[in-house]
Design a protein around this motif. Sequence first.
Motif, short mmCIF file in Angstrom:
data_model
loop_
_atom_site.label_atom_id
_atom_site.label_comp_id
_atom_site.label_asym_id
_atom_site.label_seq_id
_atom_site.Cartn_x
_atom_site.Cartn_y
_atom_site.Cartn_z
N ARG A 98 0.82 -1.21 0.00
CA ARG A 98 0.00 0.00 0.00
C ARG A 98 0.86 1.26 0.00
O ARG A 98 0.42 2.31 -0.47
N LYS A 149 -10.16 4.64 -4.85
CA LYS A 149 -11.47 4.15 -4.41
C LYS A 149 -12.60 4.70 -5.26
O LYS A 149 -13.54 3.97 -5.62
N ASP A 184 -14.74 1.53 -6.71
CA ASP A 184 -15.81 1.16 -5.77
C ASP A 184 -17.08 0.73 -6.52
O ASP A 184 -17.61 1.46 -7.37
N GLN A 210 -6.34 -7.75 -3.02
CA GLN A 210 -6.97 -7.44 -1.74
C GLN A 210 -7.16 -5.94 -1.57
O GLN A 210 -8.20 -5.49 -1.05
N ILE A 211 -6.20 -5.16 -2.00
CA ILE A 211 -6.32 -3.70 -1.92
C ILE A 211 -7.52 -3.22 -2.71
O ILE A 211 -8.29 -2.34 -2.27
N ARG A 237 -10.20 -4.99 -3.51
CA ARG A 237 -11.44 -5.42 -2.83
C ARG A 237 -11.72 -4.53 -1.63
O ARG A 237 -12.89 -4.17 -1.38
N ASP A 238 -10.70 -4.17 -0.89
CA ASP A 238 -10.89 -3.28 0.26
C ASP A 238 -11.41 -1.92 -0.18
O ASP A 238 -12.10 -1.23 0.60
#
Length: 489
Positions: A360, A367, A371, A393-394, A396-397
């Motif tokens: 990160r 986002k 999103d 994963q980033i 998805r977060d």
Amino acid sequence: MFGMKRENHFNNINDIFLSEDEFVFDKLKEECGVFGIYNKNNLDSARLTYYALYALQHRGQESAGIAVNDGEKLLFHKDMGLVPEIFNEKILNSLKGKIAIGHVRYSTTGASSRENSQPMVIKYKSGQMAMAHNGNLVNAAKIREKLEEEGIIFQSTIDSEVILNLISRFRLSSNNIEEAIVKVMKEIKGAYSLVILTPNKLIGIRDPHGIRPLCIGHIDDSYILASETCALDAIGAEYIRDVNPGEIIVIEESGMTSIQMEVPGKSALCIFEHIYFARPDSYIDGASVHRARIEAGRRLAQEHPVEADLVFGVPDSGISAALGYSMESGIPYDLGLIKNRYIGRTFIQPEQGQRENGVRIKLNALKEAVDGKRVVMIDDSIVRGTTSKRLVQILRDAGAKEVHMRISSPPYIYPCFFGVDTSSRSQLIAAECSVEEIRKMTGADSLGYLSLEGLLKTPVGAKCGFCTGCFTGQYPMEVPENANKYSCG
């Protein structure tokens, strides 16, 4: 089902290579970069070399150096670090000379140390000589052992010094350095693009397979040698042509001459120059790097279509391919990942409990763009696999509904012996796992690789063949088991 070896290495992708800098991109390293100029108009050769090395910085960030000829002796300065960290006005002003060469380095197996930084400078019976090298010899260990048995003492662990020692030895029985170089090229095997500085000559050499790039340019009446054309652009020089495989270019006061060695029937430029290593604004062996990556993205969309709302590239080398994928598929292109461009080589590693934050710090999702979207993430390759999982994963977060990974090259299965930092198949996730297994480990909703057939059509207008050994295991020459014992890169 996984075999025992797979379970040991890849049953938990977070456990792979914990000794490595996991927050660093899971990428192949960028080779080395070389540059040389014979300055007939008394321009500031060292300063021009400095600007050119800046343009080639992507090819190596561990060390850099410049050597010049002041008419009487060779002057040089080199150190660990990035180009602007090593050179300042005072140093550049002290490097006055008509001829200059420069180097940026990334080490593959040779130690990362000042002793191994380049250009390498030696004194021998015929005078002084400096050399910068991009590539890796596959028979360096054997030659080095023979020379050591004959009493030669080496100051470094890199194969560039092997080449220099051979040139100095053959020079004793040759009429000139060109004859010595011809003899050396009959002895060494592997990948090499070299620039050599003597008291009155600048010499460029490309191995008979043309595995590593080297081009010729000019500015006014001055001739230039460089790993990539972007270095020519940086100093306002014009591109003339690429050095041919097996060609020796000799530049001196009277002009430029060429000596052509015997070569195999087909050249073998490293295909990763077009996939990842080279800057997108460069041309290599007649092909635009940016256009090759655009074409890779187009073909990837044809081979692996998917319904999605957004396509983006992993910065920086995935961006051109993502544009091509968007053009072909009609899926809108946007930024999906933002790269932090201000992390230097002294960046402090995250502690064990902070490893998940490491990627990160380098890359983060946008986002607003991802999103609620089904996204297609384009990357140039998956080597070890650690970063791919974390990027998924980033995303998805950040709210991505689906994450589809598309790779603009085939699965990387076999190690490279010609200057890339993959000396063992155990480091390569695709050598141990199927595409579906990799998809599950990374957490992507789907995963597709560009085919080899499709990849070979992407360097439009290329005037060369390609080495694809990392995908097929078929190398342009025989490779001994200990080929990577000594390395320049």
